[in-house]
Design a protein around this motif. Sequence first.
Motif, PDB file in Angstrom:
ATOM      1  N   ARG A 305     -24.709   7.160  35.746  1.00 55.94           N
ATOM      2  CA  ARG A 305     -23.964   5.897  35.756  1.00 55.94           C
ATOM      3  C   ARG A 305     -22.658   6.040  34.976  1.00 55.94           C
ATOM      4  O   ARG A 305     -21.585   5.629  35.443  1.00 55.94           O
ATOM      5  N   GLU A 306     -22.746   6.630  33.788  1.00 60.94           N
ATOM      6  CA  GLU A 306     -21.560   6.798  32.968  1.00 60.94           C
ATOM      7  C   GLU A 306     -20.624   7.844  33.570  1.00 60.94           C
ATOM      8  O   GLU A 306     -19.392   7.665  33.575  1.00 60.94           O
ATOM      9  N   ASN A 307     -21.169   8.942  34.090  1.00 61.08           N
ATOM     10  CA  ASN A 307     -20.347  10.008  34.655  1.00 61.08           C
ATOM     11  C   ASN A 307     -19.537   9.522  35.847  1.00 61.08           C
ATOM     12  O   ASN A 307     -18.367   9.885  36.016  1.00 61.08           O
ATOM     13  N   VAL A 308     -20.150   8.698  36.693  1.00 63.22           N
ATOM     14  CA  VAL A 308     -19.439   8.187  37.870  1.00 63.22           C
ATOM     15  C   VAL A 308     -18.250   7.340  37.440  1.00 63.22           C
ATOM     16  O   VAL A 308     -17.141   7.466  37.978  1.00 63.22           O
ATOM     17  N   LEU A 309     -18.456   6.480  36.449  1.00 71.91           N
ATOM     18  CA  LEU A 309     -17.373   5.622  35.984  1.00 71.91           C
ATOM     19  C   LEU A 309     -16.253   6.428  35.348  1.00 71.91           C
ATOM     20  O   LEU A 309     -15.079   6.065  35.434  1.00 71.91           O
ATOM     21  N   GLU A 310     -16.595   7.548  34.722  1.00 79.37           N
ATOM     22  CA  GLU A 310     -15.592   8.374  34.062  1.00 79.37           C
ATOM     23  C   GLU A 310     -14.849   9.278  35.048  1.00 79.37           C
ATOM     24  O   GLU A 310     -13.629   9.450  34.938  1.00 79.37           O
ATOM     25  N   MET A 311     -15.569   9.859  36.014  1.00 84.29           N
ATOM     26  CA  MET A 311     -15.028  10.938  36.829  1.00 84.29           C
ATOM     27  C   MET A 311     -14.596  10.522  38.229  1.00 84.29           C
ATOM     28  O   MET A 311     -13.824  11.229  38.879  1.00 84.29           O
ATOM     29  N   LEU A 312     -15.106   9.383  38.719  1.00 85.00           N
ATOM     30  CA  LEU A 312     -14.820   8.966  40.087  1.00 85.00           C
ATOM     31  C   LEU A 312     -14.244   7.557  40.118  1.00 85.00           C
ATOM     32  O   LEU A 312     -14.506   6.784  41.022  1.00 85.00           O
ATOM     33  N   ARG A 313     -13.436   7.261  39.151  1.00 85.51           N
ATOM     34  CA  ARG A 313     -12.849   5.928  39.031  1.00 85.51           C
ATOM     35  C   ARG A 313     -11.665   5.754  39.989  1.00 85.51           C
ATOM     36  O   ARG A 313     -10.917   6.696  40.255  1.00 85.51           O
ATOM     37  N   GLY A 314     -11.481   4.544  40.506  1.00 87.44           N
ATOM     38  CA  GLY A 314     -10.309   4.225  41.314  1.00 87.44           C
ATOM     39  C   GLY A 314     -10.152   5.146  42.516  1.00 87.44           C
ATOM     40  O   GLY A 314     -11.119   5.412  43.243  1.00 87.44           O
ATOM     41  N   GLY A 317     -12.621   8.045  43.835  1.00 93.72           N
ATOM     42  CA  GLY A 317     -13.933   7.838  44.435  1.00 93.72           C
ATOM     43  C   GLY A 317     -13.941   6.682  45.413  1.00 93.72           C
ATOM     44  O   GLY A 317     -12.953   5.968  45.590  1.00 93.72           O
ATOM     45  N   CYS A 318     -15.084   6.494  46.050  1.00 92.16           N
ATOM     46  CA  CYS A 318     -15.339   5.359  46.937  1.00 92.16           C
ATOM     47  C   CYS A 318     -16.281   4.415  46.208  1.00 92.16           C
ATOM     48  O   CYS A 318     -17.342   4.841  45.715  1.00 92.16           O
ATOM     49  N   THR A 319     -15.937   3.144  46.131  1.00 92.91           N
ATOM     50  CA  THR A 319     -16.770   2.206  45.373  1.00 92.91           C
ATOM     51  C   THR A 319     -18.198   2.155  45.902  1.00 92.91           C
ATOM     52  O   THR A 319     -19.155   2.027  45.130  1.00 92.91           O
ATOM     53  N   HIS A 320     -18.370   2.262  47.216  1.00 92.24           N
ATOM     54  CA  HIS A 320     -19.707   2.172  47.816  1.00 92.24           C
ATOM     55  C   HIS A 320     -20.499   3.450  47.571  1.00 92.24           C
ATOM     56  O   HIS A 320     -21.694   3.401  47.241  1.00 92.24           O
ATOM     57  N   LEU A 321     -19.847   4.597  47.701  1.00 92.33           N
ATOM     58  CA  LEU A 321     -20.508   5.856  47.377  1.00 92.33           C
ATOM     59  C   LEU A 321     -20.819   5.924  45.887  1.00 92.33           C
ATOM     60  O   LEU A 321     -21.896   6.409  45.487  1.00 92.33           O
ATOM     61  N   ASN A 322     -19.916   5.431  45.059  1.00 93.03           N
ATOM     62  CA  ASN A 322     -20.171   5.415  43.617  1.00 93.03           C
ATOM     63  C   ASN A 322     -21.419   4.607  43.282  1.00 93.03           C
ATOM     64  O   ASN A 322     -22.225   4.999  42.429  1.00 93.03           O
ATOM     65  N   ASP A 323     -21.594   3.467  43.952  1.00 94.75           N
ATOM     66  CA  ASP A 323     -22.790   2.656  43.713  1.00 94.75           C
ATOM     67  C   ASP A 323     -24.049   3.409  44.129  1.00 94.75           C
ATOM     68  O   ASP A 323     -25.088   3.321  43.464  1.00 94.75           O
ATOM     69  N   ALA A 324     -23.967   4.141  45.244  1.00 88.00           N
ATOM     70  CA  ALA A 324     -25.117   4.925  45.682  1.00 88.00           C
ATOM     71  C   ALA A 324     -25.452   6.007  44.666  1.00 88.00           C
ATOM     72  O   ALA A 324     -26.631   6.293  44.397  1.00 88.00           O
TER      73      ALA A 324
END
Length: 342
Positions: A305-314, A317-324
């Motif tokens: 959860r934390e890694n996605v917010l740090e590494m795939l922000r804006g 990344g894709c917001t929908h893939l990030n949620d997955a």
Amino acid sequence: MTTQIPSASYPPPPRQTANPAPPRPANSLRRTSSIDVAWPDGPEGERLFVGRARDYLTGQDGHGRTLTEGEFRLRMSEDKTITQIAADPAPAGIGQLVGARAGGHLRMLLREVVPELIQRADPLYLVLDDLSGTALVSAFAWGQWFPERMELLRQRLGAADGASALAQRANVCWGLQEGNSGVSGDAPLDKVADADAGQLRNAADPGGWHPFLEHEGPGFRRARRIDVTRDGGLIHIDSAFQDSAKLREGGRVAIHEYNLAATVDAETLEVLNLSPEARILPFRECPGAVHNVARLVGRNLGQVRENVLEMLRGPEGCTHLNDALRALADVPRLVEELRQPA
């Protein structure tokens, strides 16, 4: 930062569902979740959100049982303010969400008022965490039911014309980077959702999903599935995500769908392999977001959860893939549940 390929060189966006879900594997734990959105009081009335989630354990013989389940029902005003909420089972702090707005700050509030759900990886937290994304995307369901309402949707994005409205969202994600077709207006809003969503439930495995909300009129659904198995020192994950809307003539149309497979070291929780697959997306540039997911390989699954917010922000990344991806943070807890008798 990943180098972007010129927009015009992309093939058409993917529009092929992977549904129905595969039958449950033997010796597996399946988490399913859904948020169904309805408009019981008409398009100008409040939206009804019904979130449901379930953990289901399947044994070697294919028989299974429910381990944990949860549900919430809430009302939300046009500006995405929660006006009513009830849950079963009900966390002590759930009422504090009334008055909050669905958006990035809602996730921070959830960490404050229902920390126990996060600590025990409760399936109810998954659908509560999904509220912000669902509130944003669900408005497209009215456009599928009443095409003339697409203009209203454009206005709700913040401008009188669709191109200007989309331009205001430039660089919020990979697919909507400045210059891409979803920002320039080359891909009109009324043309981005034409993929058959298929059926989530597999006729060969009717118990593979929890019950969905059934209702009349327009409707939106965000659905997730996470299958977890263990083979010696390896954890295997097969997951899926889909946003879809009801059609007046029957069936459903999807706007977002991803499949995601992963292999994780069972002892260290190191992510050994992570393979996302874009199945249905609105714009031709959107699938490019899958390449940056490789940044998470070698990371600890419990910190995803934390890694996605740090590494795939804006635009990374894709917001929908990030949620997955963020939903996989609960897999270590699901592996513990695998030890229970089916």
